[in-house]
Write an enzyme that holds these catalytic residues in place. Sequence first.
Site, PDB file in Angstrom:
ATOM      1  N   SER A 191     -10.866  -9.626 -14.037  1.00  0.00           N
ATOM      2  CA  SER A 191      -9.859  -9.377 -15.062  1.00  0.00           C
ATOM      3  C   SER A 191      -9.552 -10.582 -15.934  1.00  0.00           C
ATOM      4  O   SER A 191      -9.174 -10.419 -17.094  1.00  0.00           O
ATOM      5  CB  SER A 191      -8.581  -8.849 -14.420  1.00  0.00           C
ATOM      6  OG  SER A 191      -8.126  -9.721 -13.412  1.00  0.00           O
ATOM      7  N   HIS A 219     -11.516  -2.781 -15.008  1.00  0.00           N
ATOM      8  CA  HIS A 219     -11.897  -3.225 -16.360  1.00  0.00           C
ATOM      9  C   HIS A 219     -13.321  -2.813 -16.730  1.00  0.00           C
ATOM     10  O   HIS A 219     -13.809  -3.194 -17.790  1.00  0.00           O
ATOM     11  CB  HIS A 219     -11.765  -4.744 -16.485  1.00  0.00           C
ATOM     12  CG  HIS A 219     -10.361  -5.222 -16.295  1.00  0.00           C
ATOM     13  ND1 HIS A 219      -9.435  -5.235 -17.311  1.00  0.00           N
ATOM     14  CD2 HIS A 219      -9.718  -5.653 -15.189  1.00  0.00           C
ATOM     15  CE1 HIS A 219      -8.274  -5.680 -16.842  1.00  0.00           C
ATOM     16  NE2 HIS A 219      -8.425  -5.936 -15.554  1.00  0.00           N
ATOM     17  N   LYS A 251      -6.037   1.354 -18.461  1.00  0.00           N
ATOM     18  CA  LYS A 251      -6.765   0.401 -19.308  1.00  0.00           C
ATOM     19  C   LYS A 251      -7.633   1.174 -20.295  1.00  0.00           C
ATOM     20  O   LYS A 251      -7.096   1.726 -21.245  1.00  0.00           O
ATOM     21  CB  LYS A 251      -7.497  -0.581 -18.412  1.00  0.00           C
ATOM     22  CG  LYS A 251      -6.437  -1.489 -17.755  1.00  0.00           C
ATOM     23  CD  LYS A 251      -6.864  -2.300 -16.600  1.00  0.00           C
ATOM     24  CE  LYS A 251      -5.633  -3.082 -16.109  1.00  0.00           C
ATOM     25  NZ  LYS A 251      -5.715  -3.472 -14.720  1.00  0.00           N
TER      26      LYS A 251
HETATM   27  C1  LIG Z   1      -4.771  -3.771 -13.695  1.00  0.00           C
HETATM   28  C2  LIG Z   1      -5.536  -3.922 -12.433  1.00  0.00           C
HETATM   29  C3  LIG Z   1      -5.097  -3.303 -11.264  1.00  0.00           C
HETATM   30  C4  LIG Z   1      -3.778  -2.595 -11.191  1.00  0.00           C
HETATM   31  O1  LIG Z   1      -3.809  -1.385 -11.837  1.00  0.00           O
HETATM   32  P1  LIG Z   1      -2.418  -0.753 -12.337  1.00  0.00           P
HETATM   33  O2  LIG Z   1      -2.737   0.680 -12.528  1.00  0.00           O
HETATM   34  O3  LIG Z   1      -2.068  -1.469 -13.583  1.00  0.00           O
HETATM   35  O4  LIG Z   1      -1.437  -0.987 -11.228  1.00  0.00           O
HETATM   36  C5  LIG Z   1      -5.892  -3.401 -10.150  1.00  0.00           C
HETATM   37  N1  LIG Z   1      -7.040  -4.097 -10.176  1.00  0.00           N
HETATM   38  C6  LIG Z   1      -7.477  -4.728 -11.273  1.00  0.00           C
HETATM   39  C7  LIG Z   1      -8.771  -5.480 -11.233  1.00  0.00           C
HETATM   40  C8  LIG Z   1      -6.727  -4.672 -12.430  1.00  0.00           C
HETATM   41  O5  LIG Z   1      -7.123  -5.319 -13.524  1.00  0.00           O
END
Ligand SMILES: *Cc1c(COP(=O)(O)O)cnc(C)c1O
Length: 398
Positions: A191, A219, A251
Amino acid sequence: MDASRDSAFSPAKALDEALAGALEHRIAGSLYRSRTTVDGPQGVEPVIDGRSYISFCSNDYLGLANEPRVRAAFIRAVSEYGVGSGASHLVTGHLRPHHALEEELADFTGRARALLFSTGYMANLGLTAALTGRGDTLFEDRLNHASLLDAAVLSRARLRRFPHGDVGALERVLTDDAGGRKLVLTDGVFSMEGDIAPLREESRVAWEQGAWLVVDDAHGLGVVGPTGRGSLEVHGLSCDDVPILMGTLGKAFGTFGAFVAGSHALIETLIQQARSYIYTTALPPAVAAAARTSLRIVQDEPWRRDHLADLVRRFRHGVQALGLPLLDSTTPIQPVVLGDAHHALQAAIRLGERGIFVVPIRPPTVPRGGARLRIALSAAHTPDHVDRLLDALAELAP
Ligand SMILES: *Cc1c(COP(=O)(O)O)cnc(C)c1O
């Protein structure tokens, strides 16, 4: 009122005093975090405090958070299903749109089943603690997302971290470990770095050492791979190589929530045992309905990924010409590492003065000395947006 109590003593004031030191320390170290209130929807041209910016820090990689068809699906579903789900999935909160989305996510990921969770953070906690406990061991890349690292605490399994992307080191820690169940957990696309994990090699060593590989592709799904099927598609991996796949909907899919995809036995185990699945309210059904529309768009409109890839190339080419320290990434996450937290904060302020919105990422989100501008590109950006970012970055060049 207790008259015997010292009238000068205020528990609330004592709490504030106990907290003040750490807050001041953060300010002094340029580590204080603060929020920005955005007026209007998520987008690449947000309005903040009455001023319009070009933003490069959302995870809305495909520009779906405010896409008209996704919005319409959400509104339609509110008319039909209301707003709240009203209960957990195991009681009466599992509504038709949730179920339909699970079936479509299973189909999209090429797996027997998928299970919705309310957030990605909860999916990682739930799956890890459901599958492991005392006497088991988790092997995690050092740069994994916080939710995967926190999951280790909740599961009570032993945690062994290995240096970022270092398959040799993973193999060594896997070999010298004895007993219990073993899970290897990694981000698919990291991330804060934007690089893709060496999943093919990791799946091989996991298999050879009797461990299962879990990939969090928050991602990657929707964004990377020719058809948007994420980092497993990039590496040509199947359910046998990566039996446990986690993805998020907040995302690239532009909505909210998350899921785990895998075999029937895996999903049934999570339904029985994942506490963050069992003891929480199901997502609003309209969110699931909107995500179904996003999932269709992800599959039907490859131009979004093609356009994004063009923007990534344009950006990298421009930054390399400026001589700024850019990490090696082919994904829309393009970090410029400035090192010191103060330097990163000042750089973000200067970009802001030029109308470019980028949030500086500082420790502990990234290792000390690794503060950076995490530039995230979106299919909603135009080449002109990227050129304006490059013009502003030119001022930071050495
Ligand atoms: C954003 C993210 C999460 C968490 O997801 P949410 O739905 O925002 O709680 C978990 N793992 C990674 C790698 C992320 O980037």
